[in-house]
Write a protein that holds these residues in place. Structure first.
Motif, PDB file in Angstrom:
ATOM      1  N   UNK A  44      41.976  40.543  40.715  1.00  0.00           N
ATOM      2  CA  UNK A  44      40.472  39.104  40.250  1.00  0.00           C
ATOM      3  C   UNK A  44      40.534  39.569  38.419  1.00  0.00           C
ATOM      4  N   UNK A  45      41.724  38.543  37.688  1.00  0.00           N
ATOM      5  CA  UNK A  45      41.242  38.851  35.994  1.00  0.00           C
ATOM      6  C   UNK A  45      39.896  38.996  35.617  1.00  0.00           C
ATOM      7  N   UNK A  46      39.969  40.400  35.050  1.00  0.00           N
ATOM      8  CA  UNK A  46      38.650  40.190  34.018  1.00  0.00           C
ATOM      9  C   UNK A  46      38.731  39.972  32.936  1.00  0.00           C
ATOM     10  N   UNK A  47      37.898  40.164  32.082  1.00  0.00           N
ATOM     11  CA  UNK A  47      38.180  40.606  30.071  1.00  0.00           C
ATOM     12  C   UNK A  47      39.112  41.590  29.602  1.00  0.00           C
ATOM     13  N   UNK A  48      38.245  43.420  30.460  1.00  0.00           N
ATOM     14  CA  UNK A  48      38.870  44.077  30.338  1.00  0.00           C
ATOM     15  C   UNK A  48      40.393  44.094  31.067  1.00  0.00           C
ATOM     16  N   UNK A  49      40.673  43.392  32.092  1.00  0.00           N
ATOM     17  CA  UNK A  49      42.025  43.507  32.417  1.00  0.00           C
ATOM     18  C   UNK A  49      43.677  42.710  31.477  1.00  0.00           C
ATOM     19  N   UNK A  50      42.689  41.271  30.737  1.00  0.00           N
ATOM     20  CA  UNK A  50      43.131  41.062  30.007  1.00  0.00           C
ATOM     21  C   UNK A  50      43.728  41.195  28.905  1.00  0.00           C
ATOM     22  N   UNK A  51      42.806  42.330  28.448  1.00  0.00           N
ATOM     23  CA  UNK A  51      42.920  42.900  27.029  1.00  0.00           C
ATOM     24  C   UNK A  51      43.197  44.273  27.072  1.00  0.00           C
ATOM     25  N   UNK A  52      43.473  45.151  27.842  1.00  0.00           N
ATOM     26  CA  UNK A  52      44.030  46.027  27.468  1.00  0.00           C
ATOM     27  C   UNK A  52      43.331  47.135  27.687  1.00  0.00           C
ATOM     28  N   UNK A  53      41.620  47.096  28.704  1.00  0.00           N
ATOM     29  CA  UNK A  53      40.437  47.999  29.330  1.00  0.00           C
ATOM     30  C   UNK A  53      39.968  47.682  28.107  1.00  0.00           C
ATOM     31  N   UNK A  54      40.236  46.865  26.705  1.00  0.00           N
ATOM     32  CA  UNK A  54      38.694  46.025  26.449  1.00  0.00           C
ATOM     33  C   UNK A  54      38.240  45.216  26.808  1.00  0.00           C
ATOM     34  N   UNK A  55      36.685  45.706  27.069  1.00  0.00           N
ATOM     35  CA  UNK A  55      36.385  43.946  27.279  1.00  0.00           C
ATOM     36  C   UNK A  55      34.717  44.185  28.748  1.00  0.00           C
ATOM     37  N   UNK A  56      34.217  43.078  29.482  1.00  0.00           N
ATOM     38  CA  UNK A  56      33.724  43.179  30.057  1.00  0.00           C
ATOM     39  C   UNK A  56      34.577  43.484  31.769  1.00  0.00           C
ATOM     40  N   UNK A  57      34.029  44.221  32.628  1.00  0.00           N
ATOM     41  CA  UNK A  57      35.215  43.750  33.932  1.00  0.00           C
ATOM     42  C   UNK A  57      34.010  42.551  34.523  1.00  0.00           C
ATOM     43  N   UNK A  58      33.210  41.966  34.463  1.00  0.00           N
ATOM     44  CA  UNK A  58      32.686  41.547  35.131  1.00  0.00           C
ATOM     45  C   UNK A  58      34.049  40.135  35.541  1.00  0.00           C
ATOM     46  N   UNK A  59      33.917  39.640  36.716  1.00  0.00           N
ATOM     47  CA  UNK A  59      35.379  38.630  37.416  1.00  0.00           C
ATOM     48  C   UNK A  59      35.411  37.647  36.195  1.00  0.00           C
ATOM     49  N   UNK A  60      36.646  37.359  35.654  1.00  0.00           N
ATOM     50  CA  UNK A  60      36.376  35.465  35.209  1.00  0.00           C
ATOM     51  C   UNK A  60      35.578  34.892  36.237  1.00  0.00           C
ATOM     52  N   UNK A  61      36.162  34.739  37.225  1.00  0.00           N
ATOM     53  CA  UNK A  61      35.736  33.764  38.281  1.00  0.00           C
ATOM     54  C   UNK A  61      35.014  34.484  39.385  1.00  0.00           C
ATOM     55  N   UNK A  62      33.824  34.672  38.545  1.00  0.00           N
ATOM     56  CA  UNK A  62      33.424  35.574  39.167  1.00  0.00           C
ATOM     57  C   UNK A  62      32.646  34.418  40.849  1.00  0.00           C
ATOM     58  N   UNK A  63      32.312  33.249  41.209  1.00  0.00           N
ATOM     59  CA  UNK A  63      32.430  33.107  41.698  1.00  0.00           C
ATOM     60  C   UNK A  63      33.293  33.144  43.270  1.00  0.00           C
ATOM     61  N   UNK A  64      33.834  33.658  43.027  1.00  0.00           N
ATOM     62  CA  UNK A  64      35.347  33.485  44.140  1.00  0.00           C
ATOM     63  C   UNK A  64      34.726  35.336  44.745  1.00  0.00           C
ATOM     64  N   UNK A  65      33.655  35.952  44.120  1.00  0.00           N
ATOM     65  CA  UNK A  65      33.576  37.286  44.557  1.00  0.00           C
ATOM     66  C   UNK A  65      32.592  37.183  45.730  1.00  0.00           C
ATOM     67  N   UNK A  66      31.935  36.169  45.704  1.00  0.00           N
ATOM     68  CA  UNK A  66      30.562  35.412  46.163  1.00  0.00           C
ATOM     69  C   UNK A  66      30.463  36.830  47.647  1.00  0.00           C
ATOM     70  N   UNK A  67      28.948  37.397  48.235  1.00  0.00           N
ATOM     71  CA  UNK A  67      28.272  37.664  49.245  1.00  0.00           C
ATOM     72  C   UNK A  67      28.365  36.445  50.169  1.00  0.00           C
ATOM     73  N   UNK A  68      28.794  35.294  50.742  1.00  0.00           N
ATOM     74  CA  UNK A  68      27.531  33.812  51.377  1.00  0.00           C
ATOM     75  C   UNK A  68      26.474  34.792  52.258  1.00  0.00           C
ATOM     76  N   UNK A  69      27.041  35.915  53.367  1.00  0.00           N
ATOM     77  CA  UNK A  69      25.922  36.152  53.900  1.00  0.00           C
ATOM     78  C   UNK A  69      26.643  37.555  54.351  1.00  0.00           C
ATOM     79  N   UNK A  70      25.901  38.357  55.028  1.00  0.00           N
ATOM     80  CA  UNK A  70      26.193  39.973  55.495  1.00  0.00           C
ATOM     81  C   UNK A  70      24.879  39.798  56.659  1.00  0.00           C
ATOM     82  N   UNK A  71      26.463  39.989  57.642  1.00  0.00           N
ATOM     83  CA  UNK A  71      25.520  39.278  59.842  1.00  0.00           C
ATOM     84  C   UNK A  71      26.217  41.248  60.130  1.00  0.00           C
ATOM     85  N   UNK A  72      25.264  41.962  60.615  1.00  0.00           N
ATOM     86  CA  UNK A  72      25.658  43.159  61.019  1.00  0.00           C
ATOM     87  C   UNK A  72      25.158  42.849  62.534  1.00  0.00           C
ATOM     88  N   UNK A  73      26.194  43.040  63.636  1.00  0.00           N
ATOM     89  CA  UNK A  73      26.518  43.308  64.505  1.00  0.00           C
ATOM     90  C   UNK A  73      27.243  43.976  65.945  1.00  0.00           C
TER      91      UNK A  73
END
Length: 518
Positions: free
Chosen positions: A149-178
């Motif tokens: 996923x794109x981050x400001x850092x990945x789009x600017x050659x390593x300079x910038x935030x490492x938070x993904x631009x589309x951070x909603x797509x990384x959401x852990x909706x739930x964790x199931x222990x089975x």
């Protein structure tokens, strides 16, 4: 979150980018496995994001502050549960797919944040607690999707935030222990890759260090990491060589040079003796031994001392230093070995072996040696950062660039200050000043645990002060000037004032010119 009633548990992270199935290593990290399972069962991870993504390295998540609407993005990476768990460093390698626990500089500071290794990262071995790994092929597909996923850092050659631009797509909706037996398509179990011990491997072979400008060369110990470019001040080390952890801190060797200004070796040694005597009389240092020796076929002087420090937790830490000083042409060379006093002898022979290989140029110019700072055998020699730069003082204080405090400072710089021309201009000037003293401060933090505790205590209100900018709307150059400059200058005072006073005391004896420059 749901739970398995019996059997060997595995965790299924249902993310918006796919499923991640994690199997655990309870024999290697029982408390970390228990902690992760308990947090998962309580729903602690539900709705959180993978907030830090570095493709080819790792993805990091587990911060409750990353839930949508919980806190500003600038605060992501600083949250966790109420308590922490002690380190359980083990011999499992940080290979692709490994799940390991994030922490600050304190080894016993793990809480809820974890990371999944995207590409083999052996430099983390023995320094972070491995407690699980990915258990299905689909999990690796999801890992690759999130890591890409794109981050400001990945789009600017390593300079910038490492938070993904589309951070909603990384959401852990739930964790199931089975129960493990209920999960289809599990990969066949195999023993994880392991190191021979729990000490981080920093390099693979001995290497030659040669510096044309200084006119000195020697062999770096096998497995130790050489770092140059620590600044241009007279008290800044020309080279720092970091070794394995010995006791409470990594062993290290430092090369510091200073102009002789017409002084003899005896005069230079006597200057250092004055400060050391003050420390001895104040019961802050004990001289183990000292006397004449030779270094690189030149007369030299060696001191072996122990200093005790009381940290802000009340614990006493003793550090031991072995310092060898010589004069070549118009330059003093000081090579120092530093380690936890309780483990000082563990790597003292590496230091002695390095001294045996020291060679100087015939006239101090080193004509037969390669360019300054070069390394002929491929050992990494890290230079001081340019442009935005790295936070040397804070990284040394908190022990790792993965610390949330470091991420907050970096993201504030990249996402707030560097978004306006005024901020960019200010940061250019700020960096020139900052890197004139920060390498020496960072060096002292590595050498002296008590000083590191002091700087960490200083940086804590600094981070809080800087966080004011996260809550200010900066939409113009004038607003940046109004909001930003006062806060940054206040923070600069915290950076330079207290550490600078301590540097004066500890570095003065390396060069008589230091006192007049501080």
């Amino acid at each position: 979150a749901t739970d398995a009633e019996s059997g060997e548990p595995v965790a299924i992270l249902h993310t918006k980018s796919g499923e991640i199935v994690i199997e655990f290593f309870p024999d290697d990290a029982p408390e970390h496995v228990r902690n992760f399972l308990e947090l998962s069962r309580s729903g602690f991870y539900d709705g959180t994001m993978f907030h830090r993504i570095i493709e080819g390295f790792m993805i990091q998540g587990g911060d409750p502050l990353t839930r949508e609407g919980e806190e500003t993005v600038q605060r992501w990476g600083t949250g966790g549960p109420a308590g922490t768990i002690n380190a359980e460093f083990n011999s499992i390698r940080h290979d692709r797919g490994i799940v390991s626990m994030a922490r600050s500089a304190d080894p016993n500071s793990a809480g809820s944040q974890f990371f999944i290794v995207h590409s083999d990262s052996s430099f983390l071995d023995g320094a972070y607690t491995v407690f699980g790994r990915l258990a299905t092929q689909e999990s690796f597909v999801t890992l690759d999707a999130i890591a890409a996923m794109d981050t400001p850092a990945s789009l600017q050659g390593g300079t910038g935030s490492t938070v993904p631009i589309n951070w909603q797509d990384t959401e852990i909706e739930t964790v199931e222990i089975v129960d493990r037996a209920s999960v289809p398509d599990l990969m066949v179990w195999s023993e994880p890759g392991r190191t021979t011990d729990t000490t981080p491997v920093l390099a693979t072979s001995s290497s030659e260090y040669s510096n044309d400008e200084l006119g000195i060369s020697f062999t770096i110990p096998e497995g130790w990491d050489a770092q140059s470019g620590w600044g241009t001040g007279s008290d800044a080390p020309d080279l720092v060589i970091i070794g394995p952890i010995a006791g409470a801190v990594p062993a290290s060797i430092h090369l510091v040079t200073s102009p002789s200004d017409g002084r003899t070796l005896d005069e230079f040694v006597a200057e250092g003796a004055e400060l050391i005597q003050q420390l001895v009389e104040g019961n802050r240092m004990e001289i183990i031994s000292e006397g004449a020796t030779t270094l690189g076929e030149r007369d030299a002087y060696v001191r072996n001392v122990v200093s005790s420090f009381v940290t802000n937790t009340g614990a006493t830490t003793a550090m031991q230093f072995k310092e060898t000083t010589t004069l070549n042409e118009n330059t003093f060379f000081v090579i120092t070995y530093a380690a936890d006093a309780q483990a000082f002898g563990q790597f003292e022979d590496r230091y002695d072996a390095l001294l045996d290989t020291v060679a100087f140029g015939e006239d101090g110019s080193g004509d037969s040696m390669p360019d300054s700072g070069s390394d002929q055998s491929g050992t990494s020699v890290a230079e001081a950062p340019e442009g935005g730069g790295g936070c040397l003082i804070a990284t040394a204080a908190f022990g790792t660039e993965m610390a949330p405090q470091i991420q907050q400072l970096r993201e504030l710089r990249d996402e707030v200050l560097l978004q306006t021309g005024t901020g960019q201009t200010f940061m250019t000037g700020f960096n020139q000043l900052y890197y004139s003293f920060s390498p020496a401060v960072a060096d002292l933090e590595r050498e002296h645990p008590a000083f590191r505790e002091l700087v960490r205590a200083t940086i804590t209100p600094l981070v809080s002060t800087l966080s004011l900018l996260n809550h200010a709307e900066i939409n113009s150059e004038a607003e940046m000037l109004g909001y930003g400059m006062g806060v940054i200058l206040l923070s600069l005072g915290l950076y330079a004032g207290i550490p600078g006073a301590v540097i004066y005391q500890w570095r003065r004896y390396h060069t008589s010119s230091t006192a007049s420059k501080l």
